[in-house]
Design an enzyme around this catalytic site. Structure first.
Site, PDB file in Angstrom:
ATOM      1  N   ASP A 145      -3.616   2.543  -4.709  1.00 33.43           N
ATOM      2  CA  ASP A 145      -2.271   2.491  -4.142  1.00 33.43           C
ATOM      3  C   ASP A 145      -1.650   1.101  -4.329  1.00 33.43           C
ATOM      4  OD1 ASP A 145      -4.356   1.728  -2.164  1.00 33.43           O
ATOM      5  OD2 ASP A 145      -2.675   1.383  -0.826  1.00 33.43           O
ATOM      6  N   HIS A 161       0.850  -1.197   0.000  1.00 29.71           N
ATOM      7  CA  HIS A 161       0.000   0.000   0.000  1.00 29.71           C
ATOM      8  C   HIS A 161       0.885   1.247   0.000  1.00 29.71           C
ATOM      9  CE1 HIS A 161      -3.625  -2.137   1.783  1.00 29.71           C
ATOM     10  NE2 HIS A 161      -2.669  -2.930   2.235  1.00 29.71           N
ATOM     11  N   GLU A 168       2.540  -0.865   4.386  1.00 30.83           N
ATOM     12  CA  GLU A 168       2.294   0.497   3.920  1.00 30.83           C
ATOM     13  C   GLU A 168       3.625   1.183   3.656  1.00 30.83           C
ATOM     14  OE1 GLU A 168      -0.585   2.103   3.460  1.00 30.83           O
ATOM     15  OE2 GLU A 168      -2.095   1.002   4.622  1.00 30.83           O
TER      16      GLU A 168
HETATM   17 ZN    ZN Z   1      -4.135   0.594   0.511  1.00 27.69          ZN
END
Ligand code: ZN
Length: 195
Positions: free
Chosen positions: A169, A40, A122
């Site tokens: 993303d 992400h 992330e």
């Molecule tokens: Zn995401």
């Protein structure tokens, strides 16, 4: 003699990550094998880097009055297993043994609810911001190599691939071939869109 201190993983926690425990997680379903890494990108507020807002957000401690954008995040309960910041710092919020709340509605190879069987990473960045830092790739590669040691059949996909139309993303700025080359894995383990 080996001490337990030398272990890379203890109860699903990675030795080289700073631990910031999020309350947003639950157990994985019984007999569920981890088979996917979801990449992400996130920035809070959008396109601003370097604060601790993401850590606070994943711990339900974000000050919603600190920025107009944060108002819209009120009440959201989300997390990821890992965050790699712009300066390459690695933070872990949830044990990999547990289910973090990063993917939402999603499908991978015909299986729904990717949170059940995935690890969420992330990258501090923005899907429209164009690029990620070289150090972020290095930290990501080292982390993923270590994850492959724990979960031998691991596939890699972006949030945009498992939730198409809903999520964008990590976006075009993420260079999948860089990660793939550093891990030395064949195409079959990657789900990036090919053009
Ligand atoms: Zn995401």
């Amino acid at each position: 003699m080996h001490s337990t201190d030398s272990k890379l993983w203890v109860d699903g926690w990675y030795r080289f990550a700073k631990q910031v425990h999020s309350p947003n997680f639950g157990p994985r379903p019984a007999n569920c094998k981890v088979q996917l890494v979801v990449i992400h990108s996130i920035s809070l507020p959008p396109n601003e880097f370097g604060s601790d807002h993401i850590e606070r957000f994943f711990c339900n401690e974000l000050d919603h009055n600190a920025h107009p954008y944060f108002k819209g995040l009120e009440g959201l309960r989300v997390s990821a297993h890992f965050l790699i910041k712009r300066n390459s710092d690695l933070v872990q919020f949830v044990s990999c043994l547990d289910r973090a709340w990063h993917a939402g509605e999603s499908t991978f190879h015909g299986k729904e609810n990717c949170n059940d069987f995935s690890i969420g990473i992330e990258l501090e960045g923005a899907e429209w911001a164009g690029r990620f830092e070289p150090g972020q790739y290095e930290t990501l590669s080292a982390l993923c190599s270590s994850l492959i040691g724990e979960y031998p059949v691991l596939h890699f996909a972006g949030h945009e691939h498992i939730s198409p139309g809903r999520k964008k993303d990590p976006g075009d700025g993420f260079v999948w071939s860089k990660l793939q080359r550093s891990l030395g894995l064949p195409d079959v383990f990657f789900q990036q869109t090919r053009v």
